[in-house]
Design an enzyme around this catalytic site. Structure first.
Site, PDB file in Angstrom:
ATOM      1  CG  ASP A   1       5.586  16.978   9.390  1.00 23.94           C
ATOM      2  OD1 ASP A   1       5.590  16.042   8.571  1.00 23.94           O
ATOM      3  OD2 ASP A   1       4.547  17.411   9.907  1.00 23.94           O
ATOM      4  CB  ILE A   2       9.610  13.376  11.553  1.00 23.42           C
ATOM      5  CG1 ILE A   2      10.985  14.057  11.395  1.00 23.42           C
ATOM      6  CG2 ILE A   2       9.777  11.882  11.782  1.00 23.42           C
ATOM      7  CD1 ILE A   2      11.808  14.040  12.662  1.00 23.42           C
TER       8      ILE A   2
ATOM      9  CD  GLU B   1       5.907  16.755  14.594  1.00 23.33           C
ATOM     10  OE1 GLU B   1       4.793  16.265  14.370  1.00 23.33           O
ATOM     11  OE2 GLU B   1       6.172  17.385  15.637  1.00 23.33           O
TER      12      GLU B   1
END
Length: 437
Positions: free
Chosen positions: A312-313, A355
């Site tokens: 994920d970011i 995300e």
């Protein structure tokens, strides 16, 4: 000889009684009787006679005293059939207490058709019967389908309805005079297929095998319109069962085809919407599991390997809070694009939610997967995303775990381990790749 199926296709739904006959001649070629080849449902209602009792019977069998009538029906119909002409007559039938106008038409020598129209009410009210011209032709002309009759041996078109002009947007004379006019309208992509399929021997072979010949193809009119045509060919046989004529029906099915294509497109669109994430245009969570399960079966069957990557970011909430959700969406799409470009055709990538994304790498070891993901992580951290007036840099964390085929739930267990590795990457400072064996 006109078959039941041919007539049923064209005129069986008429409200008026219809019958098709063959004239019987003596040794001197004089008409002495006529045989019923076909009658429609309305004929049954008019006469009270059943098709099975009428078809194949002679008129002298059905009406034994017909020759005693003041009007010589056999001679009258015989002349119509001999000269292949047409006529009409108004006659009162005392057995039914009704007036009928009988329209007669001979499509080929020795045969004639009759169409009964009840004019009793008109006769009783002294109103004149409006002239009806060529009833059988009117039937075909008023149909959306175009009909034609073709000789098998000479291949000459004996009859064609005016509906051809509406469908093909070419004058009937032009179509009949030269086959080249029709050929010139066939869509280039369908031309070879149509030319090979529309040979008389192929048509007859299909009719003998299936009872009917059907073909769909496209034409391009002189105005540039593309139309879908459905052609049906039905056999007309002589008394020996030999096919002597081909009765054809051409139908413009463009609207049906377009509707079907629209339904297919809508179905594909709906299926895609159900399988793909609306924002990033990659697989969604549901689609990932459907495809990944099949890939895991392949891994087990071929004794291969697979690796799950959860990612994920980093600090995505901060990006949203600082720049707004539009920028956040742009970053998600950029991240998804990078992930998609980094995998092979045999691999799978999907948005898991928010995300968070998941990757399933096929036929790869943990060490090789780590190297690939590390390169991916490094490429992401060095990239600058331009969104409007904003130049944004972001990073991502990754968790890796191998798929164990001997586990009770190999895919789910691998995802859990990769998720644990991702959590550890976050705890250890983010922008990292961690492995959970």
């Amino acid at each position: 000889m006109l078959t039941n199926s041919t007539i049923a296709k064209i005129i069986d739904k008429m409200q008026n009684a219809f019958a098709y006959h063959k004239v019987i001649y003596d040794q001197n070629k004089r008409p002495i009787d006529y045989e019923y080849i076909y009658v429609n449902d309305a004929f049954e209602e008019l006469t009270g006679l059943k098709k099975k009792d009428v078809i194949g019977s002679r008129v002298t069998q059905l009406i034994p005293n017909i020759k005693d009538s003041f009007f010589n029906w056999i001679e009258y119909y015989g002349k119509i059939a001999e000269y292949e002409s047409e006529d009409h007559i108004e006659q009162y039938f005392d057995i039914w207490d009704r007036w009928y106008r009988i329209d007669v038409f001979s499509p080929e020598k020795g045969y004639f058709a009759t169409l009964f129209n009840d004019i009793t009410d008109i006769k009783k009210t002294t109103e004149l019967l409006r002239e009806q011209k060529d009833i059988l032709k009117q039937i075909t002309e008023n149909l959306e389908e175009a009909t034609f009759l073709q000789d098998v041996k000479t291949k000459e078109v004996i009859y064609a309805s005016k509906s051809f002009e509406k469908i093909y947007e070419v004058s009937l004379d032009e179509l009949i005079k030269g086959i080249g006019s029709w050929k010139g309208l066939i869509h280039p992509d369908d031309y070879e297929k149509v030319m090979s399929r529309f040979r008389m021997e192929v048509i007859l072979e299909n009719i003998n095998e299936k009872g009917i010949f059907v073909e769909k193809y496209r034409i391009v009119t002189k105005t540039g319109r593309i139309k879908w045509i459905k052609s049906k060919f039905l056999p007309i046989r002589n008394e020996n069962g030999e096919i002597i004529r081909i009765a054809g029906i051409d139908q413009d099915i463009t609207r049906d085809i377009e509707n079907k294509l629209e339904i297919i497109n809508q179905k594909i669109k709906a299926e895609k919407m159900a399988m793909y994430d609306y924002l990033t245009n990659i697989y969604n969570r549901r689609a990932f599991f459907e495809v990944a399960y099949e890939l895991c079966k392949k891994v087990e069957k071929k004794n291969s390997s697979a690796v799950v990557v959860m990612t994920d970011i980093d600090k995505f909430k901060t990006i949203n809070d600082t720049y707004g959700h539009d920028v956040g969406d742009a970053i998600l799409k950029d991240f998804a694009s990078i992930l998609k470009k980094s995998i092979r055709e045999c691999d799978i990538v999907a948005r898991f939610g928010g995300e968070e994304f998941v990757i399933l790498l096929y036929n790869i070891s943990i060490d090789d997967a780590y190297k690939r993901i590390e390169e991916l992580r490094n490429a992401i951290q060095n990239k600058i995303v331009e969104v409007g007036k904003n130049s944004i840099k972001y990073t991502a964390s990754f968790g890796i775990s191998g798929v164990r085929c001997f586990d009770e739930k190999p895919l789910e267990d691998a995802i859990k381990r990769a998720d644990m590795a991702l959590y550890r990457a976050k705890q250890n400072g983010r922008n990292r790749v961690e492995i959970e064996n």
